[in-house]
Design a protein around this motif. Structure first.
Motif, short mmCIF file in Angstrom:
data_model
loop_
_atom_site.label_atom_id
_atom_site.label_comp_id
_atom_site.label_asym_id
_atom_site.label_seq_id
_atom_site.Cartn_x
_atom_site.Cartn_y
_atom_site.Cartn_z
N PRO A 168 63.28 26.44 -14.00
CA PRO A 168 63.71 27.62 -13.23
C PRO A 168 62.57 28.17 -12.37
O PRO A 168 61.74 28.95 -12.84
N LEU A 169 62.50 27.77 -11.13
CA LEU A 169 61.43 28.19 -10.22
C LEU A 169 62.00 28.63 -8.88
O LEU A 169 63.04 28.14 -8.45
N THR A 170 61.32 29.57 -8.23
CA THR A 170 61.66 29.99 -6.88
C THR A 170 60.39 29.99 -6.04
O THR A 170 59.35 30.52 -6.47
N LEU A 171 60.43 29.42 -4.86
CA LEU A 171 59.27 29.35 -3.98
C LEU A 171 59.22 30.61 -3.12
O LEU A 171 60.14 30.88 -2.35
N VAL A 172 58.17 31.44 -3.29
CA VAL A 172 58.06 32.69 -2.53
C VAL A 172 56.66 32.81 -1.94
O VAL A 172 55.70 32.28 -2.50
N PRO A 173 56.51 33.52 -0.81
CA PRO A 173 55.18 33.75 -0.25
C PRO A 173 54.35 34.64 -1.17
O PRO A 173 54.88 35.56 -1.79
N ILE A 174 53.04 34.39 -1.27
CA ILE A 174 52.18 35.23 -2.10
C ILE A 174 51.39 36.24 -1.29
O ILE A 174 50.71 37.09 -1.86
N ASP A 175 51.47 36.18 0.04
CA ASP A 175 50.65 37.08 0.85
C ASP A 175 51.47 38.21 1.48
O ASP A 175 51.07 38.78 2.49
N ILE A 176 52.64 38.53 0.91
CA ILE A 176 53.42 39.65 1.42
C ILE A 176 53.55 40.71 0.33
O ILE A 176 53.29 40.45 -0.85
N ASP A 177 53.94 41.92 0.73
CA ASP A 177 54.03 43.06 -0.19
C ASP A 177 55.41 43.70 -0.05
O ASP A 177 55.56 44.74 0.59
N PRO A 178 56.45 43.10 -0.61
CA PRO A 178 57.82 43.59 -0.38
C PRO A 178 58.09 44.96 -0.97
O PRO A 178 58.99 45.66 -0.50
N ASP A 179 57.34 45.40 -2.00
CA ASP A 179 57.62 46.71 -2.59
C ASP A 179 56.66 47.80 -2.10
O ASP A 179 56.68 48.93 -2.58
N HIS A 180 55.81 47.47 -1.11
CA HIS A 180 54.96 48.46 -0.42
C HIS A 180 54.05 49.23 -1.38
O HIS A 180 53.79 50.42 -1.18
N ASP A 181 53.53 48.55 -2.40
CA ASP A 181 52.63 49.25 -3.32
C ASP A 181 51.17 48.90 -3.06
O ASP A 181 50.29 49.29 -3.83
N GLY A 182 50.88 48.17 -1.99
CA GLY A 182 49.50 47.83 -1.65
C GLY A 182 49.01 46.54 -2.29
O GLY A 182 47.86 46.16 -2.08
N LEU A 183 49.87 45.87 -3.08
CA LEU A 183 49.50 44.60 -3.70
C LEU A 183 50.40 43.50 -3.17
O LEU A 183 51.62 43.66 -3.11
N THR A 184 49.81 42.36 -2.78
CA THR A 184 50.62 41.21 -2.38
C THR A 184 51.26 40.60 -3.62
O THR A 184 50.88 40.91 -4.77
N ASN A 185 52.20 39.69 -3.41
CA ASN A 185 52.82 39.02 -4.55
C ASN A 185 51.78 38.29 -5.40
O ASN A 185 51.86 38.28 -6.64
N GLY A 186 50.80 37.69 -4.75
CA GLY A 186 49.75 37.01 -5.50
C GLY A 186 48.93 37.97 -6.34
O GLY A 186 48.59 37.68 -7.49
N GLU A 187 48.60 39.14 -5.77
CA GLU A 187 47.83 40.14 -6.52
C GLU A 187 48.67 40.74 -7.65
O GLU A 187 48.13 41.09 -8.71
N GLU A 188 49.99 40.87 -7.42
CA GLU A 188 50.87 41.36 -8.49
C GLU A 188 50.83 40.39 -9.67
O GLU A 188 50.80 40.80 -10.84
N TYR A 189 50.84 39.09 -9.35
CA TYR A 189 50.79 38.07 -10.41
C TYR A 189 49.50 38.20 -11.21
O TYR A 189 49.50 38.16 -12.44
N GLN A 190 48.38 38.40 -10.51
CA GLN A 190 47.09 38.54 -11.19
C GLN A 190 47.05 39.79 -12.07
O GLN A 190 46.46 39.78 -13.15
N ALA A 191 47.69 40.88 -11.61
CA ALA A 191 47.67 42.15 -12.35
C ALA A 191 48.74 42.21 -13.42
O ALA A 191 48.74 43.13 -14.24
N GLY A 192 49.70 41.29 -13.40
CA GLY A 192 50.78 41.30 -14.37
C GLY A 192 51.86 42.31 -14.05
O GLY A 192 52.65 42.68 -14.93
N THR A 193 51.93 42.77 -12.79
CA THR A 193 52.91 43.78 -12.41
C THR A 193 54.13 43.14 -11.74
O THR A 193 54.11 41.97 -11.37
N ASP A 194 55.16 43.93 -11.57
CA ASP A 194 56.42 43.46 -10.99
C ASP A 194 56.33 43.51 -9.46
O ASP A 194 56.16 44.60 -8.89
N PRO A 195 56.44 42.38 -8.75
CA PRO A 195 56.31 42.38 -7.29
C PRO A 195 57.45 43.08 -6.58
O PRO A 195 57.37 43.34 -5.39
#
Length: 303
Positions: free
Chosen positions: A41-68
């Motif tokens: 079960p995988l989905t290919l998504v960009p890691i350099d965007i910030d869809p929830d406007h919290d100042g963290l990219t998807n990649g940074e959300e992954y590193q922090a353990g937060t919900d993108p």
């Protein structure tokens, strides 16, 4: 080039080609090649965007353990990016430093939208976002909105629906999670085609004759007001008075009143006098009033 990451989601058949050589197996001299299929079960998504406007990219959300897709993963009020910047734990609500704005409301005008909102004492300023789509496309409209409870977004296109949310910033730079999302559609005609109100005087005693005819009705004369719910364009025929005094007859049955003064709008909200800016009304001042319930009463006419 946009970077991509594998993140859990819909089922995707992942095909890996494995090449086995002597170097790979520690000099065993084994060499083979094959294809291995996995159903993961995988989905290919960009890691350099910030869809929830919290100042963290998807990649940074992954590193922090937060919900993108959630700007405030721990639900404490401060957005994830702000907590990471200040060294707080974005998964612990107890260390959040700021609450998001509440009760954001939007009122459409001609080519503009007026936004009202509640503020907290620690707010230094607010950041306003808008989009013409509910789901995406939000951009910063104003990064330094004053914390006075009201703001006007000018220069909009009529008949286009705009969606808004806000974030608050305190004096130390902590940024809140987003407010609620609201929408409004500016119109060329800001009011419904309601005919101008005609005020009919009620019978009153004939005034005592004087040598000079009176230029205004005698004190005590009243006029009946009959308003159905909706916008009404009215000309005030009393003397100088505050908006509260002028609209006392319709108390509890209207939500807002607007008056155009020197090419700018003054407004009066009966339940929010602290953010209203309408000055005293003089005779023959024209204003718009939004009636929320039928009004049938008599209003005195000033001498």
């Amino acid at each position: 080039m946009r970077k991509l990451a594998w993140i859990a989601g819909a089922n995707v058949a992942l095909v890996l080609t494995v090449v086995l050589g002597s170097g790979l197996l520690g000099g065993q001299g084994v060499s083979s090649q094959g294809t291995v299929n996995f159903d993961i079960p995988l989905t290919l998504v960009p890691i350099d965007i910030d869809p929830d406007h919290d100042g963290l990219t998807n990649g940074e959300e992954y590193q922090a353990g937060t919900d993108p897709n959630n700007p405030d993963t721990d639900g404490g009020g401060e957005n994830d990016g702000s907590e990471v910047d200040f060294g707080s734990d974005p998964l612990d609500p107890s260390d959040d430093e700021i609450e998001p704005p509440e009760n954001l409301r939007a009122t459409a005008g001609i080519g503009e939208v007026t936004l009202t909102f509640d503020v907290q004492p620690d707010y230094n300023h607010l950041i306003l976002y808008h989009s013409t789509s509910l789901e995406a496309g939000y951009v910063v409209v104003d990064a330094s909105v004053a914390p006075d409870g009201s703001h006007v977004d000018h220069g909009l296109t009529n008949d286009v629906t705009y969606y808004y949310f806000m974030m608050a910033v305190d004096g130390d730079g902590h940024v809140s999670a987003p407010s609620n999302v609201v929408s409004a559609t500016p119109k060329e005609e800001a009011i419904s085609p309601t005919p101008t109100l005609t005020l009919t005087p009620t019978p009153s005693p004939t005034p005592t004759p004087t040598a000079t005819p009176m230029a205004t009705p005698p004190p005590g004369t009243t006029r009946s007001l009959h308003w159905d719910p909706g916008w009404h364009n009215v000309s005030w025929s009393g003397g100088a008075s505050t908006p509260a005094e002028a609209f006392a007859c319709a108390e509890g049955s209207y939500a807002a009143a607007y008056r155009l003064v020197d090419e700018g709008w003054q407004y009066y909200f009966p339940d929010r006098p602290e953010i209203s800016n309408m000055g005293p009304l003089d005779k023959y001042d024209a204003f718009l009033i939004l009636v929320t319930a039928p009004v049938n009463c008599s209003m005195a006419i000033a001498p």
